[in-house]
Each structure stands twice: as C-alpha cells, then as structure tokens.
Motif scaffolding. Structure first.
Motif, PDB file in Angstrom:
ATOM      1  N   TYR A 196       0.842  -1.191   0.000  1.00 58.37           N
ATOM      2  CA  TYR A 196       0.000   0.000   0.000  1.00 58.37           C
ATOM      3  C   TYR A 196       0.879   1.243   0.000  1.00 58.37           C
ATOM      4  O   TYR A 196       1.931   1.277   0.641  1.00 58.37           O
ATOM      5  CB  TYR A 196      -0.907   0.024   1.230  1.00 58.37           C
ATOM      6  N   VAL A 197       0.428   2.261  -0.721  1.00 60.39           N
ATOM      7  CA  VAL A 197       1.097   3.558  -0.746  1.00 60.39           C
ATOM      8  C   VAL A 197       0.080   4.618  -0.365  1.00 60.39           C
ATOM      9  O   VAL A 197      -1.083   4.556  -0.798  1.00 60.39           O
ATOM     10  CB  VAL A 197       1.690   3.860  -2.140  1.00 60.39           C
ATOM     11  N   ALA A 198       0.489   5.576   0.474  1.00 64.96           N
ATOM     12  CA  ALA A 198      -0.412   6.671   0.834  1.00 64.96           C
ATOM     13  C   ALA A 198      -0.924   7.339  -0.440  1.00 64.96           C
ATOM     14  O   ALA A 198      -0.136   7.698  -1.326  1.00 64.96           O
ATOM     15  CB  ALA A 198       0.312   7.676   1.724  1.00 64.96           C
ATOM     16  N   THR A 199      -2.239   7.480  -0.537  1.00 69.86           N
ATOM     17  CA  THR A 199      -2.844   7.979  -1.771  1.00 69.86           C
ATOM     18  C   THR A 199      -2.266   9.332  -2.179  1.00 69.86           C
ATOM     19  O   THR A 199      -2.012   9.584  -3.359  1.00 69.86           O
ATOM     20  CB  THR A 199      -4.365   8.076  -1.604  1.00 69.86           C
ATOM     21  N   SER A 200      -2.018  10.183  -1.216  1.00 68.30           N
ATOM     22  CA  SER A 200      -1.479  11.503  -1.537  1.00 68.30           C
ATOM     23  C   SER A 200      -0.019  11.466  -1.946  1.00 68.30           C
ATOM     24  O   SER A 200       0.501  12.462  -2.461  1.00 68.30           O
ATOM     25  CB  SER A 200      -1.644  12.434  -0.325  1.00 68.30           C
ATOM     26  N   ALA A 204       4.039  11.591  -6.269  1.00 66.93           N
ATOM     27  CA  ALA A 204       5.500  11.672  -6.210  1.00 66.93           C
ATOM     28  C   ALA A 204       6.148  10.413  -6.772  1.00 66.93           C
ATOM     29  O   ALA A 204       7.177  10.476  -7.457  1.00 66.93           O
ATOM     30  CB  ALA A 204       5.946  11.907  -4.767  1.00 66.93           C
ATOM     31  N   LEU A 205       5.545   9.259  -6.489  1.00 66.54           N
ATOM     32  CA  LEU A 205       6.064   8.010  -7.043  1.00 66.54           C
ATOM     33  C   LEU A 205       5.905   7.992  -8.560  1.00 66.54           C
ATOM     34  O   LEU A 205       6.809   7.572  -9.290  1.00 66.54           O
ATOM     35  CB  LEU A 205       5.336   6.825  -6.405  1.00 66.54           C
ATOM     36  N   GLN A 206       4.747   8.443  -9.051  1.00 67.29           N
ATOM     37  CA  GLN A 206       4.543   8.547 -10.495  1.00 67.29           C
ATOM     38  C   GLN A 206       5.608   9.417 -11.149  1.00 67.29           C
ATOM     39  O   GLN A 206       6.212   9.049 -12.153  1.00 67.29           O
ATOM     40  CB  GLN A 206       3.168   9.151 -10.788  1.00 67.29           C
ATOM     41  N   SER A 207       5.813  10.583 -10.561  1.00 70.49           N
ATOM     42  CA  SER A 207       6.753  11.538 -11.141  1.00 70.49           C
ATOM     43  C   SER A 207       8.174  10.984 -11.166  1.00 70.49           C
ATOM     44  O   SER A 207       8.890  11.108 -12.175  1.00 70.49           O
ATOM     45  CB  SER A 207       6.712  12.849 -10.350  1.00 70.49           C
ATOM     46  N   ALA A 208       8.602  10.348 -10.088  1.00 67.08           N
ATOM     47  CA  ALA A 208       9.963   9.827 -10.020  1.00 67.08           C
ATOM     48  C   ALA A 208      10.181   8.716 -11.044  1.00 67.08           C
ATOM     49  O   ALA A 208      11.220   8.673 -11.719  1.00 67.08           O
ATOM     50  CB  ALA A 208      10.251   9.317  -8.616  1.00 67.08           C
ATOM     51  N   GLU A 244      17.298   3.603  -4.526  1.00 62.94           N
ATOM     52  CA  GLU A 244      17.424   5.054  -4.675  1.00 62.94           C
ATOM     53  C   GLU A 244      16.136   5.768  -4.281  1.00 62.94           C
ATOM     54  O   GLU A 244      16.168   6.816  -3.614  1.00 62.94           O
ATOM     55  CB  GLU A 244      17.807   5.389  -6.121  1.00 62.94           C
ATOM     56  N   LEU A 245      14.995   5.207  -4.684  1.00 64.11           N
ATOM     57  CA  LEU A 245      13.712   5.843  -4.360  1.00 64.11           C
ATOM     58  C   LEU A 245      13.470   5.846  -2.853  1.00 64.11           C
ATOM     59  O   LEU A 245      13.090   6.874  -2.266  1.00 64.11           O
ATOM     60  CB  LEU A 245      12.573   5.121  -5.079  1.00 64.11           C
ATOM     61  N   LEU A 246      13.685   4.707  -2.204  1.00 70.72           N
ATOM     62  CA  LEU A 246      13.434   4.613  -0.771  1.00 70.72           C
ATOM     63  C   LEU A 246      14.402   5.483   0.021  1.00 70.72           C
ATOM     64  O   LEU A 246      14.020   6.109   1.029  1.00 70.72           O
ATOM     65  CB  LEU A 246      13.536   3.156  -0.318  1.00 70.72           C
ATOM     66  N   ALA A 247      15.655   5.525  -0.418  1.00 69.88           N
ATOM     67  CA  ALA A 247      16.622   6.374   0.272  1.00 69.88           C
ATOM     68  C   ALA A 247      16.245   7.850   0.154  1.00 69.88           C
ATOM     69  O   ALA A 247      16.528   8.650   1.067  1.00 69.88           O
ATOM     70  CB  ALA A 247      18.030   6.142  -0.298  1.00 69.88           C
ATOM     71  N   ALA A 248      15.599   8.208  -0.956  1.00 69.01           N
ATOM     72  CA  ALA A 248      15.158   9.590  -1.151  1.00 69.01           C
ATOM     73  C   ALA A 248      13.782   9.861  -0.549  1.00 69.01           C
ATOM     74  O   ALA A 248      13.271  10.982  -0.665  1.00 69.01           O
ATOM     75  CB  ALA A 248      15.143   9.917  -2.639  1.00 69.01           C
ATOM     76  N   VAL A 250      10.827   8.242  -1.364  1.00 61.68           N
ATOM     77  CA  VAL A 250       9.762   8.085  -2.364  1.00 61.68           C
ATOM     78  C   VAL A 250       9.408   6.607  -2.456  1.00 61.68           C
ATOM     79  O   VAL A 250      10.280   5.780  -2.757  1.00 61.68           O
ATOM     80  CB  VAL A 250      10.215   8.616  -3.748  1.00 61.68           C
ATOM     81  N   PRO A 251       8.154   6.255  -2.189  1.00 61.60           N
ATOM     82  CA  PRO A 251       7.091   7.117  -1.663  1.00 61.60           C
ATOM     83  C   PRO A 251       7.329   7.438  -0.193  1.00 61.60           C
ATOM     84  O   PRO A 251       7.970   6.659   0.526  1.00 61.60           O
ATOM     85  CB  PRO A 251       5.841   6.269  -1.861  1.00 61.60           C
ATOM     86  N   ALA A 252       6.784   8.565   0.242  1.00 61.64           N
ATOM     87  CA  ALA A 252       7.043   9.012   1.616  1.00 61.64           C
ATOM     88  C   ALA A 252       6.442   8.056   2.633  1.00 61.64           C
ATOM     89  O   ALA A 252       7.070   7.739   3.647  1.00 61.64           O
ATOM     90  CB  ALA A 252       6.503  10.428   1.814  1.00 61.64           C
ATOM     91  N   ARG A 253       5.237   7.587   2.374  1.00 68.80           N
ATOM     92  CA  ARG A 253       4.547   6.690   3.310  1.00 68.80           C
ATOM     93  C   ARG A 253       4.017   5.478   2.551  1.00 68.80           C
ATOM     94  O   ARG A 253       3.331   5.623   1.538  1.00 68.80           O
ATOM     95  CB  ARG A 253       3.396   7.427   4.000  1.00 68.80           C
TER      96      ARG A 253
END
Length: 403
Positions: A196-200, A204-208, A244-248, A250-253
C-alpha cells in the motif's frame, strides 16, 4: 585240379603292442574326435550358452531396476503435486471469468476487475480461499507516538498500551499490488502480502518513475512503460531503482499488509524478516553497532505468541524511514464487544531496517513473493500510464495467485 588261393603272409609278426595301437589309434591334430561323450557333466558345459544366459540375466536385472527407479520418481512427483493441490485449497476467485459476467465488459478481457463487498467497499480478490480478498484502500493513523514497554523479554507480557484507533487523524493508503508467499519446493502457502502507498504520495512516485524513463514526460507511452517494466523486473536494475527511491523518501509513506493463510507465530515471521533484512543490508551495515541495536528493537517487537490465520500484521514506513509494526488480533465477540483493534507492537527508527525489508518484497534476484513483486510492478504500470496526480480513478488489478 583245384588250386587254393595264395596265403598272404604278414611282413612282420603282430605283437601285443601293435595290436594295441590298431585297437587304439593315436589321436593327431587332423584326426576326428571320438563322437562318444563321457557321462561326466563337466564335459557337457557350453561356455557360449552360459555367457549368453549371464548377459540376459544382468540386462533384465538392469531393466527392472531402472523401471523401478523411474516409477518411484514419477510417484514422488505425483504425490508432491497432489499434496500441493490439497494444501493450496484452490478457489474460483480468479480472472478467468466468462464474458457474460457483469464484472467484465464483453470483449474486454484485459480490463481490470473492480469488486465490491456487501457494504459497497472496493475489494481485490486474492485467489486464496482462506484470505479471499484484500481491501483496496485502508485508513491508518500516524505512527509517531513512543512505545510503552512493560517487559520486552517476556513473550506473554503486553508490549504496548497504545491503541492505534486512538491516534489523531488517519491517512488513506491505496493498494498497489499483492501476492502469495510460498515456501519449500512444494509451494506451501504462508501468507498473502499487499503493498500500500499513501494515496497523496502516489503522485511523487509517479513523477519519479516517469522521469527515470523520460525526464520531460508527465505520462509514459506503451513503449516507455515496457522499458520501465523491464527495468523494475530486472534483479540488478530493479534493486538499484527501488533503493534510490526509498533512500530519497519516495514514496514518503507506504505499508505492507501481511495476513497469514495458516496458523503461525511471531517468532516464525520474525526469523524470516530478520534473514531478509540482514541479506539486503549488506555486511558493512550489519556489522554497524547502531544497526545491531535497531535489529534488537525489531526482534523485541516480535517477542509475542501465536498469529492465527486471517489476522493482520502491518509494516508501515513513514517519511523519515521509521518502521512501525502493528497487529490486529481481532475479537471473538460480536460488534459492540471490546475488540482490541490494531495495536502498535514496535517501532524501529533506523531507516536502513525498513529499506532492507521493503527491498525484500520489491526487487532483487530473490524476493519473498515473486507473484507479489510482479503484481506490484503491474500496479505501477497502471499509475504511470496516467498523467501525474490523476489516480483517483485508478483500478487495482485483480491477482490470480497460482496454487
């Protein structure tokens, strides 16, 4: 006058030795063998016949042994397959629905299926009879409050007094993909896991991910989506991308929802998680003292008892990388009783622990659940085919978990 025939005289008188040689002529190389056979059995042996009989015996013996070996191997495979089918409890909850079903539009077999329960909530079939569905969205509170531990060394003692239902404010999480974890060569089913990814935070995940393929695009065309899919499914490239995404942040939650399909316990789940974290973290990280203390905190959170099937275990990662572990043991009482609900059982602040645990499901040469990893990638493909920030109508794909 009659004459008598002349009498032939021997040139030499017949002696006893001569008479013996006449009666018993000497056998030479060219003389024929006496056809008379002795009555002794040893002289009647036929070595060629015995050799042929020996060869036939050992050939038949080899054929018999190989036949038994092949039959035993086939029986073993058949028994293992029957046991796997019996333990998997296959159901009809899959995507092979006829075109006449109301859930699938005629002529649109590749469309995703949206299912609603009796209360109108969106659910996703899992393909498992024990845990038949997963909610499409879940609401989770913020996991920032400290844990009040009474006795972390006692497995029967309560580890927290905090109830997640009492936390202020909740966040909606959307299901990206799910799958079934199996173990051993028999494919024994352990639990269903959903990402699951926080809907909001989906934008950010899409953009990255979109910028990874095309830095100036807001959505990906089919060829670019194929390129991204191949990168995420590649063991090395996929692990590098997610790391790289998780270290940055993304996604935040994000969160993993684990629901066992058979009775287990916290210690069994803990051992699997610990091995996964240590394998992904690397030797240098594992040798770090701070990381070792974080792993002790992680183990302490699982210092509990049994986990019955269909009960929920949540692994939640926030914007700082902090890992929160929550468990919902449910209640045997009907609605109105004192149900415990989701209970926070542990917090690990070291971001490296949650990142290694996330990589165990998302990428790498060997993941905890290959069906889950593939379905998560397909869920991400549903995201990136739409413009960034427009996922309100996102439909989570139905998973067909193979038995």
């Amino acid at each position: 006058m009659l004459r008598h025939p002349p009498v032939r005289r021997l040139a030499r008188p017949l002696t006893a030795a001569t008479a013996f040689r006449v009666q018993n002529p000497r056998r030479t190389l060219f003389s024929s063998r006496n056809e008379r056979r002795s009555g002794r059995a040893v002289e009647n042996l036929n070595l060629q016949r015995l050799s042929r009989q020996s060869e036939d015996y050992y050939r038949n013996r080899r054929i018999f042994l190989w036949s038994g070996t092949v039959a035993g191997f086939i029986s073993f495979i058949y028994t293992a397959w029957k046991l796997k089918v019996a333990l998997s409890n296959p159901t009809k909850l899959d995507t092979n629905l006829p075109s006449s079903e109301s859930l699938v539009a005629p002529g649109a077999a590749d469309r995703k299926v949206v299912v609603h329960d009796e209360e109108g909530r969106e659910i996703v079939p899992t393909g498992n009879s024990t845990v038949p569905t997963f909610p499409r969205t879940i609401d989770l509170p913020s996991y920032t409050s400290p844990i009040t531990t009474t006795s972390p060394t006692s497995p029967d003692a309560p580890t927290t007094k905090q109830m997640l239902t009492s936390a202020s404010g909740t966040t909606e999480y959307t299901l990206v993909g799910l799958g079934l974890r199996t173990v051993t060569f028999l494919g024994l089913q352990v639990y269903v896991v959903g990402y699951y990814v926080a809907t909001s935070d989906i934008a950010a995940l899409q953009s990255a991910l979109t910028r990874k393929v095309n830095p100036i695009a807001t959505t990906l065309v089919p060829s670019e989506r194929g390129q991204l899919r191949a990168a995420l499914l590649d063991p090395a490239e996929g692990e590098r991308t997610w790391d790289e995404l998780l270290a940055a942040g993304v996604p935040a939650r994000s969160a993993f929802r684990v629901v066992p399909v058979r009775d287990t316990d916290f210690h069994h789940l803990r051992d699997g998680f610990v091995r996964a974290v240590q394998a992904r973290a690397g030797a240098e990280t594992v040798a770090d003292d701070a990381f070792g203390e974080s792993m002790r905190q992680f183990r302490a959170a699982f210092n509990r008892g049994s986990v019955p099937k269909r009960k929920e275990l949540l692994l939640v990662r926030d914007e700082t990388g902090q890992l929160s572990i929550a468990y919902d043991g449910g209640s045997s009482k009907k609605e109105g009783g004192s149900a415990p609900g989701r209970q926070l059982v542990g917090i690990v602040e070291d971001e490296r622990v949650s990142r290694a645990l996330w990589l165990n499901y998302l990428a790498g040469k060997k993941v905890a659940s290959e069906p889950a990893r593939k379905n998560i990638v397909e869920g991400i493909m549903e995201f990136v085919e739409r413009p960034v920030g427009t996922v309100a109508s996102q439909v989570v794909p139905v998973v067909n978990v193979q038995a």
